[in-house]
Design an enzyme around this catalytic site. Structure first.
Site, PDB file in Angstrom:
ATOM      1  N   GLU A 144      80.622 -27.880 -95.262  1.00 42.91           N
ATOM      2  CA  GLU A 144      81.466 -27.566 -93.995  1.00 42.91           C
ATOM      3  C   GLU A 144      83.122 -28.668 -94.319  1.00 42.91           C
ATOM      4  O   GLU A 144      82.904 -28.425 -95.233  1.00 42.91           O
ATOM      5  CB  GLU A 144      80.826 -29.038 -93.428  1.00 42.91           C
ATOM      6  CG  GLU A 144      82.179 -29.756 -91.897  1.00 42.91           C
ATOM      7  CD  GLU A 144      81.491 -30.899 -91.245  1.00 42.91           C
ATOM      8  OE1 GLU A 144      80.334 -31.406 -91.931  1.00 42.91           O
ATOM      9  OE2 GLU A 144      82.469 -31.072 -90.420  1.00 42.91           O
ATOM     10  N   ARG A 169      68.801 -34.153-103.681  1.00 44.49           N
ATOM     11  CA  ARG A 169      70.845 -34.015-104.508  1.00 44.49           C
ATOM     12  C   ARG A 169      70.979 -34.159-105.818  1.00 44.49           C
ATOM     13  O   ARG A 169      70.197 -35.457-106.552  1.00 44.49           O
ATOM     14  CB  ARG A 169      71.555 -35.090-103.310  1.00 44.49           C
ATOM     15  CG  ARG A 169      70.903 -36.386-103.370  1.00 44.49           C
ATOM     16  CD  ARG A 169      72.071 -37.021-102.381  1.00 44.49           C
ATOM     17  NE  ARG A 169      73.380 -36.879-102.212  1.00 44.49           N
ATOM     18  CZ  ARG A 169      74.111 -35.769-100.751  1.00 44.49           C
ATOM     19  NH1 ARG A 169      73.244 -34.798 -99.867  1.00 44.49           N
ATOM     20  NH2 ARG A 169      75.480 -36.706-101.376  1.00 44.49           N
ATOM     21  N   LYS A 171      81.668 -37.032 -99.684  1.00 44.96           N
ATOM     22  CA  LYS A 171      83.803 -36.778 -99.038  1.00 44.96           C
ATOM     23  C   LYS A 171      83.664 -37.674 -98.564  1.00 44.96           C
ATOM     24  O   LYS A 171      85.677 -38.043 -97.985  1.00 44.96           O
ATOM     25  CB  LYS A 171      82.991 -35.246 -98.323  1.00 44.96           C
ATOM     26  CG  LYS A 171      82.762 -34.094 -98.861  1.00 44.96           C
ATOM     27  CD  LYS A 171      82.987 -32.365 -97.697  1.00 44.96           C
ATOM     28  CE  LYS A 171      81.519 -32.412 -97.485  1.00 44.96           C
ATOM     29  NZ  LYS A 171      81.298 -31.095 -96.656  1.00 44.96           N
TER      30      LYS A 171
HETATM   31  P1  ATP Z   1      79.110 -35.069 -98.276  1.00 46.38           P
HETATM   32  O1  ATP Z   1      77.940 -35.734 -98.202  1.00 46.38           O
HETATM   33  O2  ATP Z   1      79.290 -35.242-100.643  1.00 46.38           O
HETATM   34  O3  ATP Z   1      79.708 -35.522 -97.593  1.00 46.38           O
HETATM   35  P2  ATP Z   1      77.229 -32.694 -97.534  1.00 46.38           P
HETATM   36  O4  ATP Z   1      76.795 -32.682 -97.400  1.00 46.38           O
HETATM   37  O5  ATP Z   1      78.046 -33.234 -96.076  1.00 46.38           O
HETATM   38  O6  ATP Z   1      78.637 -33.579 -98.818  1.00 46.38           O
HETATM   39  P3  ATP Z   1      78.153 -30.553 -97.273  1.00 46.38           P
HETATM   40  O7  ATP Z   1      79.753 -29.600 -96.688  1.00 46.38           O
HETATM   41  O8  ATP Z   1      77.165 -29.965 -95.925  1.00 46.38           O
HETATM   42  O9  ATP Z   1      78.842 -31.879 -97.629  1.00 46.38           O
HETATM   43  O10 ATP Z   1      77.381 -29.832 -98.472  1.00 46.38           O
HETATM   44  C1  ATP Z   1      77.394 -28.420 -98.786  1.00 46.38           C
HETATM   45  C2  ATP Z   1      75.860 -27.955 -99.485  1.00 46.38           C
HETATM   46  O11 ATP Z   1      75.991 -28.677-100.948  1.00 46.38           O
HETATM   47  C3  ATP Z   1      74.531 -28.381 -98.988  1.00 46.38           C
HETATM   48  O12 ATP Z   1      73.821 -28.161 -98.861  1.00 46.38           O
HETATM   49  C4  ATP Z   1      74.457 -29.678 -99.176  1.00 46.38           C
HETATM   50  O13 ATP Z   1      73.016 -30.037 -99.934  1.00 46.38           O
HETATM   51  C5  ATP Z   1      74.941 -29.621-100.896  1.00 46.38           C
HETATM   52  N1  ATP Z   1      75.490 -30.801-101.476  1.00 46.38           N
HETATM   53  C6  ATP Z   1      75.719 -31.911-101.506  1.00 46.38           C
HETATM   54  N2  ATP Z   1      76.633 -33.045-101.448  1.00 46.38           N
HETATM   55  C7  ATP Z   1      75.335 -31.818-103.445  1.00 46.38           C
HETATM   56  C8  ATP Z   1      74.733 -32.840-104.499  1.00 46.38           C
HETATM   57  N3  ATP Z   1      75.191 -34.572-103.988  1.00 46.38           N
HETATM   58  N4  ATP Z   1      74.413 -32.652-105.163  1.00 46.38           N
HETATM   59  C9  ATP Z   1      73.619 -31.662-104.780  1.00 46.38           C
HETATM   60  N5  ATP Z   1      74.158 -31.063-103.300  1.00 46.38           N
HETATM   61  C10 ATP Z   1      74.170 -30.900-102.383  1.00 46.38           C
END
Ligand code: ATP
Ligand code: MG
Length: 786
Positions: free
Chosen positions: A44, A270, A280
């Site tokens: 996102e 993760r 984020k």
């Molecule tokens: P955050 O929770 O840090 O704000 P998010 O999951 O909201 O991150 P997205 O932009 O939705 O961020 O994530 C894009 C992709 O990255 C998703 O497929 C998510 O599963 C993966 N992702 C996010 N954080 C991690 C992590 N710590 N380890 C592995 N993959 C991740």
């Protein structure tokens, strides 16, 4: 000199080398369920990417490359509130930098708004969705709990025609936010709460960064995500474990609609890193609060921050390979990441000399005006690279202030009155006289004599000094700014905070130290932005790509050198660590083999079976981190000390950490065999930390004292008055004094320069002799400065 990191080659198969998702894909292909693999990375655009995302990027792009498929770059931009084009651009830059190649497959969920809307209409027509007009609170009320089924909404049996009409009018903007939502009609008694008639569309009156005001209804995550996957023909939709419960809904949506393809979701663990926050939202709070200089602050775990710090894509990749892809969440020690960074930079950063805290040295017997140009190799013998530069030697030099002690302890191999040391690449100096500033007493200059090495590289008098110092010629050196970065947080789990506390309270006030008076060797006057160098005996540094100017480089410390301890424990049989710099000196000690840090599994496998069993036992029953367990299991002396420590104070993790790491720093050149500290002493020391009597920092001083002179930790703490100041009244007085003494900083802080909080914390800690309880200092300062 250029040492630009080569651009990462396209994400290849290595991260995906072996993991359960790979196996699933291989089976799907073998069984003919798919002929071509299509994955996607779906961020996102509401912030910058962090190292957790890197794991996902390398996995998705890696699998696609491995199986000759494609990985789509898709922005999951269905929530207009926080999304922005700046984020889209930064994300594309970061994915590309990591080697992700999406070809022409760049997509935006917002491009599917019209199709997603049509899918929603299709669901209503099929009697599988309805417009619900309950308030949020009413909806929550009816939702039930994990143990109780939910109850049906009174609007659940609205006619298809009525729902279609209302949904059209939602889109047309006839209703305020919250008046209606579109819900999938599934099962209010489903054990999986996600299946209890989840909302799939909501009214949101916000300008979208791409579609502007075209829409006032937006699809929710589960609906938009599964259908975007289906629209694009994604075969394997890989996400993190927290979406495990969403899978049932994902499947339901694609099964109940007439979609062009049938994707499937798979979850993996993760990445969580110690001493790091990785959401984020929290990273945004750091940026917005001015607690870091921006998303690319080198202390940030963002890709942009790591890049600016000097971490390379290859290092990130090798780290992700090392940690692998698992099905259960865990916390990875940041030391593991730092170790990958070192291993990577060791082979790409030429070694040069820089004096960070200069102390003037005059070579009394070296003729004034004479300059010798010494040819010095950029690489030690064990690194298969070539190249050298000229290093000038003249009468006045700078050495590191820390390399001189007037009253040194035993086994001090660096400079001291009357003592001789080797100068890296040059001859030997002996300190003859110490010159002080009369007013302050500070040592300002050393008068030394210089001895040329003999042909065989020895000192003319036959002595063999053990210490080798780095140095620069004062007349030729280039002044430079050096930024020493450290972990951004002081605790392992910065976001595990108690009720009413904020993760920001765990910020490390010393995470950035700027040294502006450094003196670096003249060859660095032409160093380019974005180059990597190793400052001998200091660490790996990166020429800041933003703040450096031609002839005026700014160096960011990427990572410090490994301390001598880890080499000691890795190079068994127990052998004294080199007291002085790593790498070969003019002749004498042969180049130190640089340790290739093998993955933990591999090191475990290298142990003999009994020791490997012991290591596993330590991990499983005592909760010792894998890396530490291997070290302990492989060293009987350390293991005994560890057991004795735990017997004295029951904190196995703490004991392992102290035995392996903190003790090492003090151990310096001693062998593990004759440890100058007992388990009883260490246990007592740990108990003092655990009950809050002293901070970890003070504990290190106490340990140093014990190693020198012996004694009981409790007695040392009592005698030297080291007890942590946790008395609010006493601390309050110090805080008041500091605030009163710095009116300028106070008004700047109040005017919005919140970064100054670090300054205040530092001052209070200093005034308390390092004894203040840092949590309390933070709380008091926050209250008084508000
Ligand atoms: P955050 O929770 O840090 O704000 P998010 O999951 O909201 O991150 P997205 O932009 O939705 O961020 O994530 C894009 C992709 O990255 C998703 O497929 C998510 O599963 C993966 N992702 C996010 N954080 C991690 C992590 N710590 N380890 C592995 N993959 C991740
Ligand atoms: Mg998330």
């Amino acid at each position: 000199m250029t040492t630009q990191s080569p651009r990462a080659s396209d994400a290849d198969s290595s991260v995906a080398a072996s993991n359960f998702i790979r196996n699933i894909i291989a089976e799907d292909l073998a069984a003919g369920r798919h002929t071509r693999v299509v994955t996607r990375f779906p961020p996102e655009p509401n912030g910058y990417l962090h190292i957790g995302h890197a794991k996902s990027i390398l996995l998705n792009f890696g699998l696609a490359a491995d199986f000759g498929g494609a990985c789509h770059m898709r922005f999951d931009d269905t929530n207009p509130a926080a999304e922005d084009m700046e984020y889209v651009e930064s994300i594309l830059r970061d994915v590309r930098w990591l080697g992700g190649d999406w070809g022409d497959k760049l997509f935006f969920a917002s491009d599917y708004f019209e199709r997603l809307y049509a899918f929603a209409v299709e669901l209503i027509q099929k009697g599988r969705a309805y417009v619900c007009s309950l308030s949020e609170a009413e909806t929550r009320e009816l939702r039930g709990t994990v143990t109780e089924p939910g109850r049906e909404s009174p609007y659940r049996n609205r006619s298809v025609a009525e729902s279609l009409d209302l949904f059209a009018r939602m889109r047309a903007g006839e209703f305020p936010e919250g008046a209606h939502v579109l819900r999938a009609k599934i099962d209010m008694a489903a054990p999986n709460m996600k299946m209890r008639d989840p909302p799939i569309y909501r009214i949101k009156r916000a300008r979208h960064y791409r579609t502007g005001d075209a829409w006032c209804v937006y699809p929710l995550y589960d609906f938009a995500h599964s259908l975007s996957d289906a629209i694009e023909g994604i075969t394997h939709s890989i996400c993190t474990l927290e979406f495990e419960n969403n899978r049932e809904l994902y499947d339901w949506i694609v099964e109940h609609l007439d979609v062009p393809s049938r994707p499937r979701q798979y979850e993996f663990a993760r990445l969580n890193l110690s001493y790091t926050v990785m959401s984020k939202r929290k990273l945004l709070a750091l940026v917005k609060g001015g607690l870091v200089t921006g998303w690319d602050d080198p202390r940030m775990p963002t890709i942009a921050g790591l890049r600016r710090r000097g971490v390379t894509p290859e290092a990130i990749r090798s780290f992700c390979e090392e940690i692998g892809v698992a099905k259960t969440n865990s916390m990875v020690d940041i030391a593991k990441f730092e170790s990958c960074v070192r291993d990577d930079l060791n082979l790409r950063a030429p070694r040069v000399m820089a004096v960070l805290r200069p102390l003037r040295v005059v070579l009394e017997n070296y003729p004034e005006g004479q300059v010798e140009e010494i040819d010095a190799p950029y690489w030690p013998e064990d690194v298969p690279r070539e190249g050298s530069r000229k290093v000038p030697l003249s009468r006045v030099l700078y050495i590191e202030r820390d390399d001189f002690l007037e009253d040194p302890p035993k086994k001090w191999f660096r400079l001291a009155p009357g003592q001789q040391v080797r100068l890296r690449y040059a001859g030997f100096i002996t300190c003859r006289e110490v010159v002080r500033n009369e007013a302050t007493g500070e040592v300002v200059e050393l008068r030394c004599t210089y001895d040329r090495p003999t042909k065989s590289g020895e000192a003319p008098d036959g002595r063999k000094p053990k210490g080798t110092l780095h140095w620069v010629s004062a007349a030729h050196a280039l002044p430079a700014e050096v930024r020493l970065y450290d972990r951004l947080f002081t605790v392992e789990r910065p976001d595990a905070v108690e009720e009413g506390k904020d993760f920001l309270e765990n910020l490390n006030p010393g995470s950035l130290v700027v040294l502006s008076g450094c003196q670096v060797e003249p060859s660095l006057s032409t160093v380019e932005k974005g180059s990597h160098v190793q400052f001998e005996r200091q660490g790996f540094f990166f020429v800041d790509p933003v703040d450096s100017a031609p002839g005026a480089p700014v160096f960011n410390r990427t990572v410090a050198l490994k301390d001598s301890w880890s080499r000691l424990s890795a190079e068994r049989p127990a052998r004294a660590a080199e007291p002085a710099p790593a790498g070969p000196a003019a002749k004498a000690p042969p180049p130190e083999p640089r340790r290739e840090r093998a993955p933990f599994e591999e090191r475990l496998a290298r142990l003999d079976p009994a020791r490997a069993e012991k290591a596993r036992h330590l991990i499983e029953t005592r909760g010792i981190p894998g890396d530490d367990a291997v070290v302990l299991a492989d060293d009987d002396g350390l293991l005994r000390l560890f057991e004795e420590t735990v017997a004295a104070h029951d904190n196995p993790r703490g004991a392992a950490n102290w035995v392996i790491h903190s003790l090492a720093r003090e151990l310096k050149d001693r062998k593990t065999g004759d440890l100058p500290v007992s388990g009883a002493q260490l246990g007592e020391l740990l108990a003092l930390i655990d009950d809050g009597t002293i901070s970890g920092k003070i504990a290190k001083d106490v340990l140093a004292e014990i190693m020198q002179h012996g004694g009981s930790p409790k007695a040392i703490v009592a005698q030297r008055g080291l007890r942590q100041v946790a008395d609010e009244g006493a601390l309050e007085r110090i805080v008041d004094q500091i605030i009163a003494g710095h009116p300028g900083e106070v008004s700047r802080f109040r005017a919005g320069n919140s970064k100054l909080i670090g300054f205040f914390v530092g001052q209070v800690m200093k005034a308390s002799g390092g004894k203040a309880n840092p949590d309390l200092v933070n709380t008091l300062l926050a209250r008084k400065l508000a």
